[in-house]
Structures are given as structure tokens and as C-alpha cells.
Design a protein around this motif. Structure first.
Motif, PDB file in Angstrom:
ATOM      1  N   LYS A  33       0.863  -1.183   0.000  1.00  0.00           N
ATOM      2  CA  LYS A  33       0.000   0.000   0.000  1.00  0.00           C
ATOM      3  C   LYS A  33       0.895   1.227   0.000  1.00  0.00           C
ATOM      4  O   LYS A  33       2.078   1.154   0.317  1.00  0.00           O
ATOM      5  N   GLY A  34       0.328   2.352  -0.393  1.00  0.00           N
ATOM      6  CA  GLY A  34       1.092   3.586  -0.382  1.00  0.00           C
ATOM      7  C   GLY A  34       0.219   4.762  -0.751  1.00  0.00           C
ATOM      8  O   GLY A  34      -0.926   4.596  -1.191  1.00  0.00           O
ATOM      9  N   GLY A  35       0.764   5.934  -0.585  1.00  0.00           N
ATOM     10  CA  GLY A  35       0.021   7.154  -0.849  1.00  0.00           C
ATOM     11  C   GLY A  35      -0.245   7.386  -2.323  1.00  0.00           C
ATOM     12  O   GLY A  35       0.538   6.995  -3.188  1.00  0.00           O
ATOM     13  N   ILE A  36      -1.381   8.021  -2.581  1.00  0.00           N
ATOM     14  CA  ILE A  36      -1.748   8.427  -3.937  1.00  0.00           C
ATOM     15  C   ILE A  36      -1.291   9.868  -4.112  1.00  0.00           C
ATOM     16  O   ILE A  36      -1.640  10.733  -3.315  1.00  0.00           O
ATOM     17  N   CYS A  95      13.219  -2.269  -1.061  1.00  0.00           N
ATOM     18  CA  CYS A  95      12.388  -1.087  -1.239  1.00  0.00           C
ATOM     19  C   CYS A  95      13.134   0.111  -0.683  1.00  0.00           C
ATOM     20  O   CYS A  95      13.667   0.055   0.431  1.00  0.00           O
ATOM     21  N   ALA A  96      13.177   1.195  -1.418  1.00  0.00           N
ATOM     22  CA  ALA A  96      13.938   2.376  -1.014  1.00  0.00           C
ATOM     23  C   ALA A  96      13.227   3.226   0.037  1.00  0.00           C
ATOM     24  O   ALA A  96      13.841   4.107   0.632  1.00  0.00           O
ATOM     25  N   ASP A  97      11.945   2.974   0.306  1.00  0.00           N
ATOM     26  CA  ASP A  97      11.196   3.775   1.287  1.00  0.00           C
ATOM     27  C   ASP A  97      11.844   3.738   2.664  1.00  0.00           C
ATOM     28  O   ASP A  97      12.426   2.731   3.067  1.00  0.00           O
ATOM     29  N   PHE A 103      12.151  -6.481   1.787  1.00  0.00           N
ATOM     30  CA  PHE A 103      10.852  -7.094   2.040  1.00  0.00           C
ATOM     31  C   PHE A 103      10.886  -8.535   1.534  1.00  0.00           C
ATOM     32  O   PHE A 103      11.348  -8.809   0.437  1.00  0.00           O
ATOM     33  N   ARG A 104      10.332  -9.445   2.331  1.00  0.00           N
ATOM     34  CA  ARG A 104      10.236 -10.864   1.965  1.00  0.00           C
ATOM     35  C   ARG A 104       8.787 -11.159   1.584  1.00  0.00           C
ATOM     36  O   ARG A 104       7.901 -11.134   2.425  1.00  0.00           O
TER      37      ARG A 104
END
Length: 133
Positions: A33-36, A95-97, A103-104
Motif C-alpha cells: 500500500k502507499g500514498g496516492i 524497497c527504497a522507502d 521485504f520478503r
């Protein structure tokens, strides 16, 4: 209200119904999930987040719906993402966040009980997806 994109990355084989999920090294089991972003369509945001967080390429995305009952102060918008194959059973993605995380990933069976380790918002999101599909 925060706008959140949640890609529903359904495995290509279709039986059993499985979606991409992952283990965050600091925050337990999650769905992507993430921001729009301003002016971004939810389907596009879902495909972008799926690639950024999971390394999965989306061929097409179809808007499924939304809910304001997943997480307080957020509208989660769900999009079904048709994936490019081939797909592995398990994989890792950097993931660069937030300074970078490994992440697995695994395939979460939608019609089985959810494993322990999902925070309440992700449990509610998985149940929403189960009902929508």
C-alpha cells in the motif's frame, strides 16, 4: 483524509486465490500500500506501489472500490492488478522507502485464515479484498 492505494496482486494461476503479501523487517506482515500522489489515478498509484515495494510489473489495473473503515483518517482505494509473469513462490525485494528495507514476499491464500502477524488495518484490508473478489 489520506488517500491510500492498495494493489490487489492476484496470482496468475487463480486457484487457490492468492495475493502478494510481505514481511516488513520492522513492522510484521503487510499488504502493499502507499500514498496516492496529487492528480494520480488510484489504479496507476496501485501499479506504481506494487513495482516500488514488490518489484512486480502490472500489465493492467482495474479499480475495485474503496473503504474508509480500514485505517482511521485514510481512504483505502483498491485496484486489481494483472501481473506480468513468470511469478516466483517467494521473493525478496529491496524497497527504497524509509531509508531502504528488504521485504520478503509470499502469496497469501485469501480463503484461508489469515496468519498471525498482520496488524489490524492489514487484516481489515485482506477481508475487504476477500469480499470484493
Amino acid at each position: 483524509m489520506r488517500e491510500v492505494a492498495c494493489p490487489v496482486a492476484l496470482h496468475l494461476d487463480g486457484v487457490p486465490r492468492r495475493i502478494a503479501a510481505f514481511e516488513h523487517p520492522q513492522a510484521g506482515l503487510q499488504l502493499v500500500k502507499g500514498g496516492i500522489e496529487q492528480g494520480e489515478r488510484p489504479e496507476r498509484a496501485a501499479a506504481r506501489e506494487l513495482f516500488e515495494e514488490g518489484g512486480l510489473e502490472t500489465r493492467a489495473a482495474i479499480y475495485l472500490g474503496e473503504s474508509t473503515e480500514i485505517d482511521t483518517g485514510a481512504r483505502w482505494q483498491f485496484s486489481l492488478c494483472r501481473l506480468a509473469g513468470p511469478l516466483r513462490e517467494r521473493w525478496q525485494h529491496h524497497c527504497a522507502d524509509d531509508g531502504g528495507h528488504l521485504f520478503r514476499f509470499f502469496w497469501l491464500e485469501l480463503d484461508a485464515p489469515l496468519p498471525e502477524g498482520f496488524a489490524p488495518p492489514f487484516r481489515r484490508a485482506a477481508l475487504w479484498i476477500r469480499r470484493a473478489l
